[in-house]
Write a protein that holds these residues in place. Sequence first.
Motif, PDB file in Angstrom:
ATOM      1  N   ALA A  60       0.808  -1.222   0.000  1.00 36.92           N
ATOM      2  CA  ALA A  60       0.000   0.000   0.000  1.00 36.92           C
ATOM      3  C   ALA A  60       0.842   1.273   0.000  1.00 36.92           C
ATOM      4  O   ALA A  60       0.380   2.323  -0.455  1.00 36.92           O
ATOM      5  N   SER A  61       2.058   1.197   0.504  1.00 32.48           N
ATOM      6  CA  SER A  61       2.913   2.391   0.577  1.00 32.48           C
ATOM      7  C   SER A  61       4.355   1.990   0.885  1.00 32.48           C
ATOM      8  O   SER A  61       4.614   0.859   1.308  1.00 32.48           O
ATOM      9  N   GLY A  62       5.243   2.925   0.719  1.00 31.48           N
ATOM     10  CA  GLY A  62       6.631   2.713   1.131  1.00 31.48           C
ATOM     11  C   GLY A  62       6.730   2.581   2.643  1.00 31.48           C
ATOM     12  O   GLY A  62       7.523   1.783   3.163  1.00 31.48           O
ATOM     13  N   THR A  63       5.913   3.353   3.334  1.00 33.96           N
ATOM     14  CA  THR A  63       5.912   3.301   4.796  1.00 33.96           C
ATOM     15  C   THR A  63       5.529   1.909   5.289  1.00 33.96           C
ATOM     16  O   THR A  63       6.177   1.355   6.191  1.00 33.96           O
ATOM     17  N   SER A  64       4.490   1.333   4.685  1.00 27.37           N
ATOM     18  CA  SER A  64       4.069  -0.019   5.104  1.00 27.37           C
ATOM     19  C   SER A  64       5.156  -1.041   4.767  1.00 27.37           C
ATOM     20  O   SER A  64       5.337  -2.024   5.494  1.00 27.37           O
ATOM     21  N   GLU A 165      17.113  -1.158   2.766  1.00 32.11           N
ATOM     22  CA  GLU A 165      17.468  -0.021   1.928  1.00 32.11           C
ATOM     23  C   GLU A 165      16.227   0.805   1.631  1.00 32.11           C
ATOM     24  O   GLU A 165      15.290   0.306   1.009  1.00 32.11           O
ATOM     25  N   ASP A 166      16.218   2.038   2.062  1.00 29.02           N
ATOM     26  CA  ASP A 166      15.089   2.909   1.738  1.00 29.02           C
ATOM     27  C   ASP A 166      15.347   3.563   0.384  1.00 29.02           C
ATOM     28  O   ASP A 166      16.016   4.591   0.280  1.00 29.02           O
ATOM     29  N   ALA A 167      14.822   2.911  -0.660  1.00 32.09           N
ATOM     30  CA  ALA A 167      15.003   3.392  -2.031  1.00 32.09           C
ATOM     31  C   ALA A 167      13.733   4.069  -2.543  1.00 32.09           C
ATOM     32  O   ALA A 167      13.483   4.114  -3.748  1.00 32.09           O
ATOM     33  N   ALA A 168      12.947   4.618  -1.590  1.00 31.19           N
ATOM     34  CA  ALA A 168      11.667   5.249  -1.953  1.00 31.19           C
ATOM     35  C   ALA A 168      11.838   6.308  -3.033  1.00 31.19           C
ATOM     36  O   ALA A 168      10.978   6.489  -3.884  1.00 31.19           O
ATOM     37  N   GLU A 169      12.977   6.995  -2.988  1.00 29.16           N
ATOM     38  CA  GLU A 169      13.198   8.100  -3.924  1.00 29.16           C
ATOM     39  C   GLU A 169      14.123   7.695  -5.069  1.00 29.16           C
ATOM     40  O   GLU A 169      14.477   8.532  -5.896  1.00 29.16           O
ATOM     41  N   ALA A 170      14.514   6.426  -5.096  1.00 29.35           N
ATOM     42  CA  ALA A 170      15.641   6.058  -5.961  1.00 29.35           C
ATOM     43  C   ALA A 170      15.349   4.930  -6.948  1.00 29.35           C
ATOM     44  O   ALA A 170      16.279   4.251  -7.394  1.00 29.35           O
ATOM     45  N   LEU A 189      10.473   0.477  -1.956  1.00 29.41           N
ATOM     46  CA  LEU A 189      10.200   1.511  -2.956  1.00 29.41           C
ATOM     47  C   LEU A 189       8.896   2.209  -2.596  1.00 29.41           C
ATOM     48  O   LEU A 189       8.072   1.644  -1.870  1.00 29.41           O
ATOM     49  N   SER A 190       8.710   3.412  -3.105  1.00 28.38           N
ATOM     50  CA  SER A 190       7.450   4.131  -2.932  1.00 28.38           C
ATOM     51  C   SER A 190       6.921   4.574  -4.291  1.00 28.38           C
ATOM     52  O   SER A 190       7.700   4.984  -5.152  1.00 28.38           O
ATOM     53  N   PHE A 191       5.605   4.474  -4.447  1.00 28.83           N
ATOM     54  CA  PHE A 191       4.950   4.978  -5.660  1.00 28.83           C
ATOM     55  C   PHE A 191       3.947   6.052  -5.294  1.00 28.83           C
ATOM     56  O   PHE A 191       2.873   6.161  -5.874  1.00 28.83           O
ATOM     57  N   ASN A 192       4.298   6.827  -4.297  1.00 33.43           N
ATOM     58  CA  ASN A 192       3.487   7.961  -3.878  1.00 33.43           C
ATOM     59  C   ASN A 192       3.411   8.983  -5.032  1.00 33.43           C
ATOM     60  O   ASN A 192       4.227   8.933  -5.953  1.00 33.43           O
ATOM     61  N   GLY A 193       2.474   9.883  -4.931  1.00 36.31           N
ATOM     62  CA  GLY A 193       2.175  10.795  -6.042  1.00 36.31           C
ATOM     63  C   GLY A 193       3.338  11.611  -6.572  1.00 36.31           C
ATOM     64  O   GLY A 193       3.365  11.934  -7.759  1.00 36.31           O
ATOM     65  N   ASN A 194       4.295  11.946  -5.737  1.00 40.85           N
ATOM     66  CA  ASN A 194       5.373  12.811  -6.225  1.00 40.85           C
ATOM     67  C   ASN A 194       6.669  12.064  -6.534  1.00 40.85           C
ATOM     68  O   ASN A 194       7.660  12.663  -6.907  1.00 40.85           O
ATOM     69  N   LYS A 195       6.660  10.744  -6.398  1.00 45.98           N
ATOM     70  CA  LYS A 195       7.891   9.976  -6.667  1.00 45.98           C
ATOM     71  C   LYS A 195       8.108   9.842  -8.181  1.00 45.98           C
ATOM     72  O   LYS A 195       7.264  10.261  -8.970  1.00 45.98           O
ATOM     73  N   ILE A 196       9.207   9.239  -8.579  1.00 47.56           N
ATOM     74  CA  ILE A 196       9.558   9.259 -10.007  1.00 47.56           C
ATOM     75  C   ILE A 196       8.515   8.547 -10.872  1.00 47.56           C
ATOM     76  O   ILE A 196       8.242   8.963 -11.989  1.00 47.56           O
ATOM     77  N   GLY A 201      -0.912   5.829  -4.994  1.00 48.85           N
ATOM     78  CA  GLY A 201      -0.247   5.584  -3.726  1.00 48.85           C
ATOM     79  C   GLY A 201       0.187   4.144  -3.774  1.00 48.85           C
ATOM     80  O   GLY A 201      -0.516   3.309  -4.357  1.00 48.85           O
ATOM     81  N   GLY A 202       1.328   3.839  -3.201  1.00 50.04           N
ATOM     82  CA  GLY A 202       1.772   2.445  -3.224  1.00 50.04           C
ATOM     83  C   GLY A 202       3.224   2.326  -2.848  1.00 50.04           C
ATOM     84  O   GLY A 202       3.923   3.333  -2.668  1.00 50.04           O
ATOM     85  N   GLY A 203       3.643   1.089  -2.704  1.00 53.72           N
ATOM     86  CA  GLY A 203       5.034   0.830  -2.360  1.00 53.72           C
ATOM     87  C   GLY A 203       5.369  -0.615  -2.662  1.00 53.72           C
ATOM     88  O   GLY A 203       4.515  -1.372  -3.145  1.00 53.72           O
TER      89      GLY A 203
HETATM   90  C1  LIG Z   1       8.238   8.788   0.146  1.00 60.43           C
HETATM   91  C2  LIG Z   1       9.204   8.234   1.081  1.00 60.43           C
HETATM   92  C3  LIG Z   1       8.874   7.196   1.961  1.00 60.43           C
HETATM   93  C4  LIG Z   1       7.491   6.697   2.178  1.00 60.43           C
HETATM   94  O1  LIG Z   1       6.817   6.275   1.077  1.00 60.43           O
HETATM   95  P1  LIG Z   1       5.204   6.333   1.053  1.00 60.43           P
HETATM   96  O2  LIG Z   1       4.851   5.522  -0.143  1.00 60.43           O
HETATM   97  O3  LIG Z   1       4.840   7.775   0.906  1.00 60.43           O
HETATM   98  O4  LIG Z   1       4.701   5.755   2.310  1.00 60.43           O
HETATM   99  C5  LIG Z   1       9.887   6.654   2.738  1.00 60.43           C
HETATM  100  N1  LIG Z   1      11.139   7.117   2.684  1.00 60.43           N
HETATM  101  C6  LIG Z   1      11.485   8.138   1.878  1.00 60.43           C
HETATM  102  C7  LIG Z   1      12.901   8.583   1.865  1.00 60.43           C
HETATM  103  C8  LIG Z   1      10.529   8.747   1.075  1.00 60.43           C
HETATM  104  O5  LIG Z   1      10.872   9.776   0.306  1.00 60.43           O
END
Ligand SMILES: *Cc1c(COP(=O)(O)O)cnc(C)c1O
Length: 376
Positions: A60-64, A165-170, A189-196, A201-203
């Motif tokens: 559901a998200s990167g956070t989850s 590895e928090d690759a949410a932005e990478a 990974l994150s697929f939130n609205g502002n990511k690449i 919403g998703g991860g």
């Molecule tokens: C966006 C982001 C997250 C969380 O991702 P969500 O999908 O918004 O929950 C975690 N870590 C970093 C560095 C982020 O930029």
Amino acid sequence: MTFSLKDKIYLSAPHMGGAEQTYIQEAFDTNWISTVGPQINAFEERLSHYTKAKYVAALASGTSAIHLALNILGVGQGDTVITQSFTFAASAFPITYLGANPIFIDSEEDTWNMDPKVLEKTLEQINLTNQQLPKAIIPVHLYGMPAKMDEIKEVASKYNIPIIEDAAEALGTIYQHQRCGSIGDMGILSFNGNKIITTSGGGALLSDNVENIEKAEFLATQARDNAPHYEHTQIGYNYRLGNINAAIGLGQMEILDERVKRKREIFDFYKNELAEIAEITFQPELTSSFSNRWLTTILTGSFEKREVIRLALEKENIESRPLWKPMHLQPVFAEAQYFGGTVSEDLFNRGLCLPSGTAMTDSELTRIMQIIKSQF
Ligand SMILES: *Cc1c(COP(=O)(O)O)cnc(C)c1O
């Protein structure tokens, strides 16, 4: 109420490629609307193929994804987890969901990410004082720039601590020939609205270890044991990605490399145009790294100058934003342990994220540039 979003230039707005609606239509046509369906499986396969991580769970998200990764590593009440201070709060929040405490590490100037030397000293000190070792280390690839994973892995392996590895932005970033998200024991990974790329919403959670991903899928769907009725021996979560979201993701994966290319063009444009202003510097890229340049970020000479530029852009309806405020300076983490100096604090004070949306036109970029230049 009228809603005029047209003229505002955003930091990084969603940018559809065109194929998303075809995948969504397929999902509708076959009535796969919920959190199971062929689009989810296909999206996971695409992510696995792209990153070379063997197994992927769409969530559901990167956070989850971070929450589940920590859970799978057995993080619990009173444990500690190391992460970098200079990051978005979502890197650290899930640590607290499990009753554990974050330990924050300063950044280094080479990448703006976790300083491997500070990490090493921190672990040495924890070890020498006979405190319990952290259960995990979460390095972050901020703004798409890889952390020094080789050095971090070397330190982590000395103490046998797994890396998330928090690759949410990478997504799309390469470090030493490897895709970010596939380098640690687990990656998110994150697929939130502002990511690449976005799925609205998703991860995702990535790992080469099938057990990790099976466990993640189990926990993400309410930890249902194998029985005809609903039987639970563990606490679960409702963290699965929706099939319609996965359909959007399939469309977005088709143009991911184009987006990376455009993000890097936007960075090059800013860099070349601002080269004449000695005061402005950029996030460095190591020779073995290839950043997706998710956001172009600049460092100015002072906090005051940063604010002058930010406010001048704001006046013209252009969004820019200070760099992440370090976690050790956040009121919510006032009690947390912190190791390091003032690198991240200085980045926060002097740094600004510039509009980096791939749908921006060249004339919009030129407008932004003129506003920045006119402040000098
Ligand atoms: C966006 C982001 C997250 C969380 O991702 P969500 O999908 O918004 O929950 C975690 N870590 C970093 C560095 C982020 O930029």
